[in-house]
Design a protein around this motif. Structure first.
Motif, PDB file in Angstrom:
ATOM      1  N   GLU A 184       0.826  -1.217   0.000  1.00 32.29           N
ATOM      2  CA  GLU A 184       0.000   0.000   0.000  1.00 32.29           C
ATOM      3  C   GLU A 184       0.860   1.269   0.000  1.00 32.29           C
ATOM      4  O   GLU A 184       0.464   2.290  -0.550  1.00 32.29           O
ATOM      5  N   GLU A 185       2.027   1.185   0.620  1.00 31.84           N
ATOM      6  CA  GLU A 185       2.893   2.361   0.766  1.00 31.84           C
ATOM      7  C   GLU A 185       3.341   2.934  -0.586  1.00 31.84           C
ATOM      8  O   GLU A 185       3.715   4.101  -0.677  1.00 31.84           O
ATOM      9  N   TRP A 186       3.312   2.127  -1.637  1.00 33.41           N
ATOM     10  CA  TRP A 186       3.694   2.619  -2.968  1.00 33.41           C
ATOM     11  C   TRP A 186       2.766   3.738  -3.426  1.00 33.41           C
ATOM     12  O   TRP A 186       3.186   4.624  -4.180  1.00 33.41           O
ATOM     13  N   ASN A 187       1.507   3.713  -3.001  1.00 31.00           N
ATOM     14  CA  ASN A 187       0.537   4.705  -3.459  1.00 31.00           C
ATOM     15  C   ASN A 187       0.898   6.126  -3.048  1.00 31.00           C
ATOM     16  O   ASN A 187       0.495   7.074  -3.709  1.00 31.00           O
ATOM     17  N   SER A 188       1.665   6.271  -1.975  1.00 34.23           N
ATOM     18  CA  SER A 188       2.081   7.619  -1.559  1.00 34.23           C
ATOM     19  C   SER A 188       3.401   8.030  -2.227  1.00 34.23           C
ATOM     20  O   SER A 188       3.787   9.189  -2.141  1.00 34.23           O
ATOM     21  N   ILE A 189       4.062   7.090  -2.893  1.00 37.90           N
ATOM     22  CA  ILE A 189       5.332   7.380  -3.571  1.00 37.90           C
ATOM     23  C   ILE A 189       5.112   7.585  -5.070  1.00 37.90           C
ATOM     24  O   ILE A 189       5.575   8.561  -5.652  1.00 37.90           O
ATOM     25  N   LEU A 190       4.389   6.649  -5.691  1.00 38.15           N
ATOM     26  CA  LEU A 190       4.139   6.690  -7.134  1.00 38.15           C
ATOM     27  C   LEU A 190       2.637   6.770  -7.380  1.00 38.15           C
ATOM     28  O   LEU A 190       1.868   6.057  -6.735  1.00 38.15           O
ATOM     29  N   THR A 191       2.237   7.611  -8.320  1.00 40.04           N
ATOM     30  CA  THR A 191       0.821   7.678  -8.660  1.00 40.04           C
ATOM     31  C   THR A 191       0.399   6.359  -9.298  1.00 40.04           C
ATOM     32  O   THR A 191       1.234   5.585  -9.779  1.00 40.04           O
ATOM     33  N   GLU A 192      -0.885   6.112  -9.322  1.00 39.33           N
ATOM     34  CA  GLU A 192      -1.403   4.887  -9.925  1.00 39.33           C
ATOM     35  C   GLU A 192      -1.025   4.818 -11.408  1.00 39.33           C
ATOM     36  O   GLU A 192      -0.655   3.759 -11.913  1.00 39.33           O
ATOM     37  N   ASP A 193      -1.078   5.968 -12.086  1.00 44.21           N
ATOM     38  CA  ASP A 193      -0.698   6.005 -13.502  1.00 44.21           C
ATOM     39  C   ASP A 193       0.778   5.656 -13.688  1.00 44.21           C
ATOM     40  O   ASP A 193       1.140   4.926 -14.612  1.00 44.21           O
ATOM     41  N   ARG A 194       1.618   6.172 -12.803  1.00 45.46           N
ATOM     42  CA  ARG A 194       3.055   5.881 -12.913  1.00 45.46           C
ATOM     43  C   ARG A 194       3.334   4.411 -12.630  1.00 45.46           C
ATOM     44  O   ARG A 194       4.176   3.791 -13.291  1.00 45.46           O
ATOM     45  N   GLN A 195       2.628   3.833 -11.669  1.00 46.65           N
ATOM     46  CA  GLN A 195       2.783   2.406 -11.382  1.00 46.65           C
ATOM     47  C   GLN A 195       2.403   1.574 -12.607  1.00 46.65           C
ATOM     48  O   GLN A 195       3.105   0.632 -12.974  1.00 46.65           O
ATOM     49  N   LYS A 196       1.292   1.941 -13.257  1.00 44.36           N
ATOM     50  CA  LYS A 196       0.863   1.224 -14.465  1.00 44.36           C
ATOM     51  C   LYS A 196       1.878   1.399 -15.590  1.00 44.36           C
ATOM     52  O   LYS A 196       2.159   0.464 -16.337  1.00 44.36           O
ATOM     53  N   GLU A 197       2.425   2.595 -15.715  1.00 42.06           N
ATOM     54  CA  GLU A 197       3.418   2.881 -16.749  1.00 42.06           C
ATOM     55  C   GLU A 197       4.678   2.028 -16.551  1.00 42.06           C
ATOM     56  O   GLU A 197       5.217   1.461 -17.508  1.00 42.06           O
ATOM     57  N   ILE A 198       5.147   1.925 -15.318  1.00 38.92           N
ATOM     58  CA  ILE A 198       6.337   1.115 -15.024  1.00 38.92           C
ATOM     59  C   ILE A 198       6.044  -0.350 -15.282  1.00 38.92           C
ATOM     60  O   ILE A 198       6.878  -1.064 -15.865  1.00 38.92           O
ATOM     61  N   LYS A 199       4.865  -0.810 -14.894  1.00 38.32           N
ATOM     62  CA  LYS A 199       4.474  -2.200 -15.153  1.00 38.32           C
ATOM     63  C   LYS A 199       4.444  -2.463 -16.656  1.00 38.32           C
ATOM     64  O   LYS A 199       4.905  -3.505 -17.137  1.00 38.32           O
ATOM     65  N   LYS A 200       3.936  -1.509 -17.419  1.00 38.44           N
ATOM     66  CA  LYS A 200       3.882  -1.643 -18.881  1.00 38.44           C
ATOM     67  C   LYS A 200       5.295  -1.685 -19.469  1.00 38.44           C
ATOM     68  O   LYS A 200       5.571  -2.480 -20.367  1.00 38.44           O
ATOM     69  N   GLU A 201       6.186  -0.838 -18.956  1.00 39.37           N
ATOM     70  CA  GLU A 201       7.596  -0.850 -19.404  1.00 39.37           C
ATOM     71  C   GLU A 201       8.209  -2.220 -19.153  1.00 39.37           C
ATOM     72  O   GLU A 201       8.909  -2.760 -20.008  1.00 39.37           O
TER      73      GLU A 201
END
Length: 165
Positions: A115-132
């Motif tokens: 859950e702590e990732w949500n305060s570091i990376l936006t949901e869009d950025r998390q999806k972008e990194i996953k896509k990369e």
């Protein structure tokens, strides 16, 4: 024996399957706790001796070195683990984007779903990194030049009469 040698021996020496599973289960829980603490603080900077930092995160110095081994590829500047002893001082900065990507590469779902990732990376950025990450493991076949296609060298001849001989 150096701390790194102790870590390698502890983590990778041959053990019974049940012992190995128990070790990795305990290690993963410990690692999860360290990451939760780092992500909660939103501070990607760790500074201090191995002994001090291991006490701060309530783990042994050898386990803390295991953590450093895992996070080393996600640092701004990697460190030489073989040289570290309990009294060695480190000053490291974690690149969170790189860390999130590497957690996917390591298939560490228990870490990249914190859950702590949500305060570091936006949901869009998390999806972008996953896509990369997903696109990095996709193999794309290049188009093959057919024998009757124009030659790619630009001669305007058929491939079979030019570079395809």
């Amino acid at each position: 024996m150096s701390l790194y040698d102790g870590w390698k021996q502890l983590a990778f020496e041959e053990q019974e399957e049940t012992q190995a599973n128990e070790f990795w289960k305990n290690y993963c829980e410990m690692e999860k706790g360290i990451y939760e603490s780092i992500l909660q603080s939103k501070e990607g900077h760790l500074k201090g001796s191995i002994k001090e930092l291991s006490q701060e995160y309530n783990v042994t110095p050898v386990y803390f070195l295991g953590f450093l081994d895992g996070v080393n590829e996600s640092l701004v500047e990697s460190i030489k683990l073989e040289e570290l002893e309990e009294e060695s001082t480190i000053d490291i900065t974690i690149e969170f984007d790189k860390l999130y990507y590497n957690m996917h590469a390591a298939k560490a779902e228990w870490l990249y779903t914190l859950e702590e990732w949500n305060s570091i990376l936006t949901e869009d950025r998390q999806k972008e990194i996953k896509k990369e990450y997903n696109s990095s493991k996709t193999v794309v076949k290049d188009d093959k030049v057919g024998r009757n296609d124009p030659c790619p060298c630009g001669s305007e001849k058929k491939y079979k009469k030019c570079c395809g001989k």
